[in-house]
Structures are given as structure tokens and as C-alpha cells.
Design a protein around this motif. Structure first.
Motif, PDB file in Angstrom:
ATOM      1  N   LEU A 199       1.052 -13.487  -9.375  1.00 25.20           N
ATOM      2  CA  LEU A 199       2.191 -12.572  -9.280  1.00 25.20           C
ATOM      3  C   LEU A 199       3.343 -13.033 -10.172  1.00 25.20           C
ATOM      4  O   LEU A 199       4.025 -12.226 -10.795  1.00 25.20           O
ATOM      5  N   ILE A 230      -7.286  -4.626  -1.877  1.00 23.75           N
ATOM      6  CA  ILE A 230      -6.336  -5.649  -1.429  1.00 23.75           C
ATOM      7  C   ILE A 230      -6.302  -6.730  -2.501  1.00 23.75           C
ATOM      8  O   ILE A 230      -7.260  -7.489  -2.678  1.00 23.75           O
ATOM      9  N   LEU A 231      -5.208  -6.747  -3.224  1.00 23.26           N
ATOM     10  CA  LEU A 231      -5.077  -7.636  -4.381  1.00 23.26           C
ATOM     11  C   LEU A 231      -5.330  -9.093  -4.007  1.00 23.26           C
ATOM     12  O   LEU A 231      -6.004  -9.821  -4.726  1.00 23.26           O
ATOM     13  N   TYR A 232      -4.783  -9.495  -2.867  1.00 26.30           N
ATOM     14  CA  TYR A 232      -4.938 -10.883  -2.428  1.00 26.30           C
ATOM     15  C   TYR A 232      -6.423 -11.252  -2.318  1.00 26.30           C
ATOM     16  O   TYR A 232      -6.867 -12.282  -2.823  1.00 26.30           O
ATOM     17  N   GLU A 233      -7.187 -10.367  -1.666  1.00 30.12           N
ATOM     18  CA  GLU A 233      -8.618 -10.655  -1.475  1.00 30.12           C
ATOM     19  C   GLU A 233      -9.364 -10.635  -2.795  1.00 30.12           C
ATOM     20  O   GLU A 233     -10.253 -11.443  -3.042  1.00 30.12           O
ATOM     21  N   ARG A 263       0.675   1.342  -1.797  1.00 31.53           N
ATOM     22  CA  ARG A 263       0.522  -0.098  -2.039  1.00 31.53           C
ATOM     23  C   ARG A 263      -0.873  -0.424  -2.570  1.00 31.53           C
ATOM     24  O   ARG A 263      -1.043  -1.317  -3.382  1.00 31.53           O
ATOM     25  N   HIS A 271       0.957   2.885   2.734  1.00 30.11           N
ATOM     26  CA  HIS A 271      -0.305   2.149   2.642  1.00 30.11           C
ATOM     27  C   HIS A 271      -1.065   2.539   1.380  1.00 30.11           C
ATOM     28  O   HIS A 271      -1.508   1.686   0.609  1.00 30.11           O
ATOM     29  N   LEU A 331      -8.198 -11.384  -5.760  1.00 32.48           N
ATOM     30  CA  LEU A 331      -7.897 -12.609  -6.506  1.00 32.48           C
ATOM     31  C   LEU A 331      -8.591 -13.808  -5.879  1.00 32.48           C
ATOM     32  O   LEU A 331      -9.111 -14.675  -6.580  1.00 32.48           O
ATOM     33  N   LEU A 335      -0.753   0.565  -6.147  1.00 33.11           N
ATOM     34  CA  LEU A 335       0.114  -0.381  -6.865  1.00 33.11           C
ATOM     35  C   LEU A 335      -0.631  -1.691  -7.135  1.00 33.11           C
ATOM     36  O   LEU A 335      -0.599  -2.234  -8.250  1.00 33.11           O
ATOM     37  N   GLN A 336      -1.322  -2.181  -6.125  1.00 36.59           N
ATOM     38  CA  GLN A 336      -2.041  -3.448  -6.271  1.00 36.59           C
ATOM     39  C   GLN A 336      -3.193  -3.306  -7.261  1.00 36.59           C
ATOM     40  O   GLN A 336      -3.477  -4.214  -8.035  1.00 36.59           O
ATOM     41  N   LEU A 390      -1.637  -3.318 -10.754  1.00 40.33           N
ATOM     42  CA  LEU A 390      -1.212  -4.665 -11.146  1.00 40.33           C
ATOM     43  C   LEU A 390      -2.421  -5.536 -11.470  1.00 40.33           C
ATOM     44  O   LEU A 390      -2.382  -6.349 -12.399  1.00 40.33           O
ATOM     45  N   ARG A 425      -6.649 -19.266  -7.606  1.00 38.92           N
ATOM     46  CA  ARG A 425      -5.835 -19.900  -6.571  1.00 38.92           C
ATOM     47  C   ARG A 425      -4.778 -20.797  -7.183  1.00 38.92           C
ATOM     48  O   ARG A 425      -5.051 -21.456  -8.185  1.00 38.92           O
ATOM     49  N   LEU A 451       3.176 -11.815 -13.769  1.00 38.65           N
ATOM     50  CA  LEU A 451       3.275 -10.391 -14.092  1.00 38.65           C
ATOM     51  C   LEU A 451       4.671 -10.075 -14.633  1.00 38.65           C
ATOM     52  O   LEU A 451       5.668 -10.511 -14.072  1.00 38.65           O
ATOM     53  N   GLU A 505      -3.210 -17.671  -5.186  1.00 39.02           N
ATOM     54  CA  GLU A 505      -3.153 -16.264  -5.576  1.00 39.02           C
ATOM     55  C   GLU A 505      -1.754 -15.823  -5.994  1.00 39.02           C
ATOM     56  O   GLU A 505      -1.593 -15.021  -6.907  1.00 39.02           O
ATOM     57  N   ALA A 506      -0.738 -16.389  -5.317  1.00 40.42           N
ATOM     58  CA  ALA A 506       0.638 -15.960  -5.593  1.00 40.42           C
ATOM     59  C   ALA A 506       1.076 -16.332  -7.009  1.00 40.42           C
ATOM     60  O   ALA A 506       1.977 -15.703  -7.571  1.00 40.42           O
TER      61      ALA A 506
END
Lengths: 192, 72
Positions: free
Chosen positions: A109, A92-95, A164, A161, A97, A167-168, A171, A103, A112, A105-106
Motif C-alpha cells: 500500500l 480481498i486485496l489483503y488475501e 471497496r 462493500h 497479496l 477499488l481493491q 489497486l 509480506r 501505491l 502486505e501493508a
């Protein structure tokens, strides 16, 4: 003014979905010339079998189904290679990062490159790539994606799922390689 | 709703695939949980990023014209 003949009206309606079909074909074949060949063949087949299209149903999903079936006909035998997303684990990319203190986190993105995002999508195995194309890029519902792919909704959800997750992970690897985030020794999040 | 339940439903929420009741439950949780709200925003952002990156390719005009001529 005279009404258009039925075939012309059908073709006109079908052509309103050209952008979706072309984008899908381009991402599946990864080659503009092959994408055009595939789309043209799909449209010719759609015209030939227009009697099998049920008015009032989702024409975009119907056309996409024709196009992706042609794609798979051409690449018969490669389905066996279309697995191996198993080793990614829960990523999970969010977690990832957040754990690294990136921070907000977005913001990562936004750094990229679009070309790298496309590359990450194109690196997905075709069976997973096509789900991302339908749901994330073209905005299909799970039900319409299931219709276009000829699989149950549960399969759409599980492929999405896994796609993704991959993909994450791709990235994240790119963000580390290009210095956008520091990374933690290049280690993926352990499998749960 | 707990954060774990929210996380499990986040993808379907982002994809607008939850039932109205589930949407309501999740919205109520997000209102009271900044962490999950941030995660939700991130997932929406990521989905948008993938869409924007992949949707910029349009078929060449010459191909459009050729196809139209062929089919109509």
C-alpha cells in the motif's frame, strides 16, 4: 458589536463545510471548473432553502445531499449506466497479496501512488463513488451517509462493500502493472 | 468468535459501526489471532490511504473568497 444577521450566520456555518463539498464535487465531476459551479449552485440553493434545514441536525450531510442531488439532476439518465460492479466478485486485496507472498502486505500500500488511488476512486460508478467519499474520505457514519444520499443504511453498506471490492481490484491491477507485485497471470480472485 | 465472523464484521469495525458488545467480542478475537489482526491493520491502512489521497484537494482561495462574498 452587532450580531450577524441570521442569513450571514447560516452562510458562515455552511461555509465551514466548503472543503468537504468541494472535494466531493471534484471527485464526482472530475473537473475543477464543474466542481466549482456545482458547489456554488449548491450553496445558493442551501441559502434559498435554509428554512428547511433543521437546527441540530448534521449540516454537512444536508449540504452534501443538496450538492449530490444537483449533480444527479445534471447527469440525469446516466443512472442506468451506474451498475456493473457485479463481475468483480469477492476481491480481498489483503488475501490476494498474502496468497502471492507479498509480506508484509501493508508495504504494498505504501508503494501505491496517491494519484493512482484517486484514479481508482474516480473510476468507480458515481453511486458507489459517493459512498466511498462520504465514509472513507469524509468520515461520515453510515447513518449520516444514508441521510446525505437519501437511502437506507443497508444500501450504504452494500454499495460501500461493492465499491471497496472494485477499488481493491483496481489497486491490485495497478500494483501488478507497475511491477509492485508480480501478480498471478492477471487473474482476479474467482467469484465465491 | 471465529475468523470468518471476524472477517464479516471487519469493515464495520474499521468504520466504527459495531455495537459496544460486538467491538468487545472482536477485540478479544484479535488479541488471540495474529492473522485477523494483520488483516485488520491492512484494512485500516487502506482506508487511511484512500482518505489521504482524496483529501488533499482544497478549493482555490479565489473561489473561497468569491463564494464568501456571494453568500455573506
Amino acid at each position: 458589536m452587532a450580531e450577524s444577521p441570521p442569513q450571514t450566520a447560516f452562510a458562515e456555518e455552511a461555509l465551514t463545510h466548503l472543503d468537504t463539498l468541494y472535494r466531493g464535487a471534484l471527485r464526482l465531476t472530475r473537473d475543477p471548473d464543474q466542481a466549482q459551479d456545482l458547489v456554488q449552485e449548491a450553496y445558493l440553493r442551501a441559502i434559498r432553502y435554509q428554512h428547511s434545514y433543521q437546527q441540530g441536525t448534521n449540516m454537512k450531510a444536508w449540504l452534501f445531499a443538496i450538492m449530490r442531488n444537483l449533480f444527479w439532476d445534471r447527469f440525469k439518465g446516466s443512472r442506468k449506466d451506474d451498475v456493473s460492479l457485479d463481475d468483480v466478485g469477492e476481491f480481498i486485496l489483503y488475501e490476494k497479496l498474502r496468497d502471492e507472498g507479498a509480506r508484509p502486505e501493508a508495504d504494498v500500500l505504501d508503494k501505491l501512488a496517491a494519484s493512482e488511488v484517486v484514479k481508482a476512486v474516480e473510476q468507480l460508478p458515481p453511486l458507489h463513488r459517493e459512498v466511498v467519499l462520504l465514509v472513507d474520505v469524509e468520515g461520515f457514519s453510515y447513518k449520516d451517509a444514508a441521510q446525505a444520499l437519501g437511502v437506507p443504511i443497508g444500501t450504504v453498506m452494500s454499495r460501500l462493500h461493492r465499491a471497496r471490492q472494485q477499488l481493491q481490484k483496481s489497486l491490485y491491477d495497478y500494483a501488478v502493472e507497475s511491477g509492485i507485485v508480480r501478480g498471478s497471470g492477471g487473474q482476479a480472485v474467482p467469484q465465491s | 468468535m471465529k475468523c470468518k465472523d471476524c472477517e464479516e464484521k471487519l469493515d464495520r469495525f474499521v468504520d466504527r459501526e459495531l455495537s459496544p458488545t460486538e467491538v468487545l467480542e472482536l477485540q478479544l478475537h484479535l488479541e488471540s489471532c495474529p492473522d485477523c489482526t494483520e488483516h485488520y491493520d491492512f484494512q485500516v491502512h487502506l482506508k487511511r490511504l484512500v482518505r489521504h489521497a482524496c483529501e488533499c484537494d482544497a478549493p482555490p482561495q479565489a473561489f473561497r473568497d468569491k463564494l464568501r462574498q456571494l453568500l455573506t
